[in-house]
Motif scaffolding. Sequence first.
Motif, PDB file in Angstrom:
ATOM      1  N   ALA A  58       0.922 -25.590 -78.343  1.00  0.00           N
ATOM      2  CA  ALA A  58      -0.269 -25.532 -79.201  1.00  0.00           C
ATOM      3  C   ALA A  58      -0.513 -24.115 -79.700  1.00  0.00           C
ATOM      4  O   ALA A  58      -0.843 -23.903 -80.870  1.00  0.00           O
ATOM      5  N   ASP A  59      -0.336 -23.131 -78.821  1.00  0.00           N
ATOM      6  CA  ASP A  59      -0.526 -21.736 -79.226  1.00  0.00           C
ATOM      7  C   ASP A  59       0.567 -21.286 -80.186  1.00  0.00           C
ATOM      8  O   ASP A  59       0.308 -20.490 -81.098  1.00  0.00           O
ATOM      9  N   ARG A  60       1.774 -21.797 -80.002  1.00  0.00           N
ATOM     10  CA  ARG A  60       2.858 -21.463 -80.934  1.00  0.00           C
ATOM     11  C   ARG A  60       2.514 -21.941 -82.336  1.00  0.00           C
ATOM     12  O   ARG A  60       2.699 -21.219 -83.322  1.00  0.00           O
ATOM     13  N   SER A  61       2.027 -23.170 -82.430  1.00  0.00           N
ATOM     14  CA  SER A  61       1.657 -23.709 -83.741  1.00  0.00           C
ATOM     15  C   SER A  61       0.542 -22.883 -84.372  1.00  0.00           C
ATOM     16  O   SER A  61       0.565 -22.599 -85.576  1.00  0.00           O
ATOM     17  N   ARG A  62      -0.424 -22.478 -83.574  1.00  0.00           N
ATOM     18  CA  ARG A  62      -1.533 -21.684 -84.096  1.00  0.00           C
ATOM     19  C   ARG A  62      -1.041 -20.324 -84.580  1.00  0.00           C
ATOM     20  O   ARG A  62      -1.449 -19.852 -85.653  1.00  0.00           O
ATOM     21  N   LEU A  63      -0.158 -19.703 -83.818  1.00  0.00           N
ATOM     22  CA  LEU A  63       0.361 -18.395 -84.205  1.00  0.00           C
ATOM     23  C   LEU A  63       1.156 -18.476 -85.510  1.00  0.00           C
ATOM     24  O   LEU A  63       1.020 -17.626 -86.394  1.00  0.00           O
ATOM     25  N   LEU A  64       1.980 -19.502 -85.638  1.00  0.00           N
ATOM     26  CA  LEU A  64       2.794 -19.642 -86.843  1.00  0.00           C
ATOM     27  C   LEU A  64       1.934 -19.978 -88.059  1.00  0.00           C
ATOM     28  O   LEU A  64       2.249 -19.554 -89.176  1.00  0.00           O
ATOM     29  N   ARG A  65       0.853 -20.721 -87.848  1.00  0.00           N
ATOM     30  CA  ARG A  65      -0.053 -20.991 -88.972  1.00  0.00           C
ATOM     31  C   ARG A  65      -0.673 -19.702 -89.503  1.00  0.00           C
ATOM     32  O   ARG A  65      -0.929 -19.583 -90.698  1.00  0.00           O
ATOM     33  N   GLY A  66      -0.881 -18.744 -88.616  1.00  0.00           N
ATOM     34  CA  GLY A  66      -1.440 -17.470 -89.043  1.00  0.00           C
ATOM     35  C   GLY A  66      -0.468 -16.628 -89.845  1.00  0.00           C
ATOM     36  O   GLY A  66      -0.880 -15.653 -90.491  1.00  0.00           O
ATOM     37  N   SER A  67       0.823 -16.976 -89.807  1.00  0.00           N
ATOM     38  CA  SER A  67       1.842 -16.259 -90.582  1.00  0.00           C
ATOM     39  C   SER A  67       2.697 -17.261 -91.347  1.00  0.00           C
ATOM     40  O   SER A  67       3.926 -17.162 -91.388  1.00  0.00           O
ATOM     41  N   ARG A  68       2.041 -18.238 -91.960  1.00  0.00           N
ATOM     42  CA  ARG A  68       2.757 -19.342 -92.589  1.00  0.00           C
ATOM     43  C   ARG A  68       3.696 -18.877 -93.695  1.00  0.00           C
ATOM     44  O   ARG A  68       4.845 -19.337 -93.783  1.00  0.00           O
ATOM     45  N   ALA A  69       3.254 -17.967 -94.546  1.00  0.00           N
ATOM     46  CA  ALA A  69       4.099 -17.524 -95.656  1.00  0.00           C
ATOM     47  C   ALA A  69       5.347 -16.817 -95.139  1.00  0.00           C
ATOM     48  O   ALA A  69       6.449 -17.041 -95.641  1.00  0.00           O
ATOM     49  N   ARG A  70       5.196 -15.980 -94.121  1.00  0.00           N
ATOM     50  CA  ARG A  70       6.356 -15.281 -93.564  1.00  0.00           C
ATOM     51  C   ARG A  70       7.305 -16.265 -92.902  1.00  0.00           C
ATOM     52  O   ARG A  70       8.530 -16.153 -93.031  1.00  0.00           O
ATOM     53  N   GLU A  71       6.744 -17.233 -92.199  1.00  0.00           N
ATOM     54  CA  GLU A  71       7.575 -18.254 -91.559  1.00  0.00           C
ATOM     55  C   GLU A  71       8.372 -19.032 -92.595  1.00  0.00           C
ATOM     56  O   GLU A  71       9.580 -19.244 -92.446  1.00  0.00           O
ATOM     57  N   LEU A  72       7.707 -19.456 -93.689  1.00  0.00           N
ATOM     58  CA  LEU A  72       8.395 -20.217 -94.727  1.00  0.00           C
ATOM     59  C   LEU A  72       9.425 -19.356 -95.446  1.00  0.00           C
ATOM     60  O   LEU A  72      10.501 -19.847 -95.806  1.00  0.00           O
ATOM     61  N   GLY A  73       9.103 -18.093 -95.683  1.00  0.00           N
ATOM     62  CA  GLY A  73      10.078 -17.211 -96.320  1.00  0.00           C
ATOM     63  C   GLY A  73      11.360 -17.125 -95.510  1.00  0.00           C
ATOM     64  O   GLY A  73      12.469 -17.211 -96.064  1.00  0.00           O
ATOM     65  N   PHE A  74      11.210 -16.980 -94.203  1.00  0.00           N
ATOM     66  CA  PHE A  74      12.382 -16.928 -93.327  1.00  0.00           C
ATOM     67  C   PHE A  74      13.122 -18.257 -93.313  1.00  0.00           C
ATOM     68  O   PHE A  74      14.352 -18.311 -93.481  1.00  0.00           O
ATOM     69  N   GLY A  75      12.394 -19.358 -93.111  1.00  0.00           N
ATOM     70  CA  GLY A  75      13.035 -20.663 -92.990  1.00  0.00           C
ATOM     71  C   GLY A  75      13.715 -21.110 -94.268  1.00  0.00           C
ATOM     72  O   GLY A  75      14.847 -21.607 -94.238  1.00  0.00           O
ATOM     73  N   VAL A  76      13.051 -20.933 -95.405  1.00  0.00           N
ATOM     74  CA  VAL A  76      13.639 -21.359 -96.677  1.00  0.00           C
ATOM     75  C   VAL A  76      14.860 -20.509 -97.022  1.00  0.00           C
ATOM     76  O   VAL A  76      15.872 -21.027 -97.513  1.00  0.00           O
ATOM     77  N   ALA A  77      14.788 -19.208 -96.751  1.00  0.00           N
ATOM     78  CA  ALA A  77      15.959 -18.350 -97.005  1.00  0.00           C
ATOM     79  C   ALA A  77      17.145 -18.806 -96.167  1.00  0.00           C
ATOM     80  O   ALA A  77      18.290 -18.857 -96.652  1.00  0.00           O
TER      81      ALA A  77
END
Length: 271
Positions: free
Chosen positions: A196-215
């Motif tokens: 649950a905390d992992r999901s919350r942390l990643l939501r706080g950096s959603r754009a960075r997470e998507l930039g990494f994943g999509v690349a």
Amino acid sequence: MKRMRQIVRELVAGASLVPRGFAFWRQRPGVMALGMVPAVIAGALVGIVLIALGLNVEALAQVVTPFADGWAERDRGVLRTLLALTIVAGAIIGTVYTFTTLTLLIGDPFYERIWRAAEQQLGGFSPSPVRFWRSFGDGLLLVLRALGYALVTALVGLIPVVGSVAAAVLGPVLAGHLIARELTTRAFEARGITAADRSRLLRGSRARELGFGVATQLFFLLPGGAIAVMPAAVVGATSLARSVLDRAVRDRAALDSAALEHDAGAPPPPA
């Protein structure tokens, strides 16, 4: 406009973690080379399935449409051709998620070695023992999530006119989210951070997470790209997890500072 520029910067920052991960080949070439094995195995398995499907798609279309045997030859041919094309299109969409999921499941023990090496190289954290094999529950959740994403993408692709374009965009985005989420799990788990905390942390950096994943996912579209990028992506995901944690610490510190300033400026309570 300011918000949009910030989102773009975060997307670029996340995407830059992938090429930066390739630099780790200079430090630990043996470990990185080992990380290419899962993608090779997954690619071979997916390739065998696709070839078998391509060779038998017409027969499969006949098997699932026995009711059309009595139709006129032209009508029967049109129906089964459309069905065959639908099966092939669905298989292509499913390949994005199937390959990603297989690679992540097969690669768990391989990627743990890369993660440990990356943590040691980045410093500031001594990895504690974690599971060597992904638990059955985690593996099942990964498969179910991938199936859900594939279904959503397929349904979007059925939308008239814009469906094919929308699905072509949505597929890499959802697959990228899947990659980023799974590859950062190990770094979070080693620090005792719950799901649950992992999901919350990643939501706080959603754009960075998507930039990494999509690349990372876009590298998969290049010939041999998936084999080469996955070891670098593990290193990049380790850096991503650290940056997400650092941001959470900074945000918390800013909130605490703001609270202290507010308390200091508040009038004293009445006597």
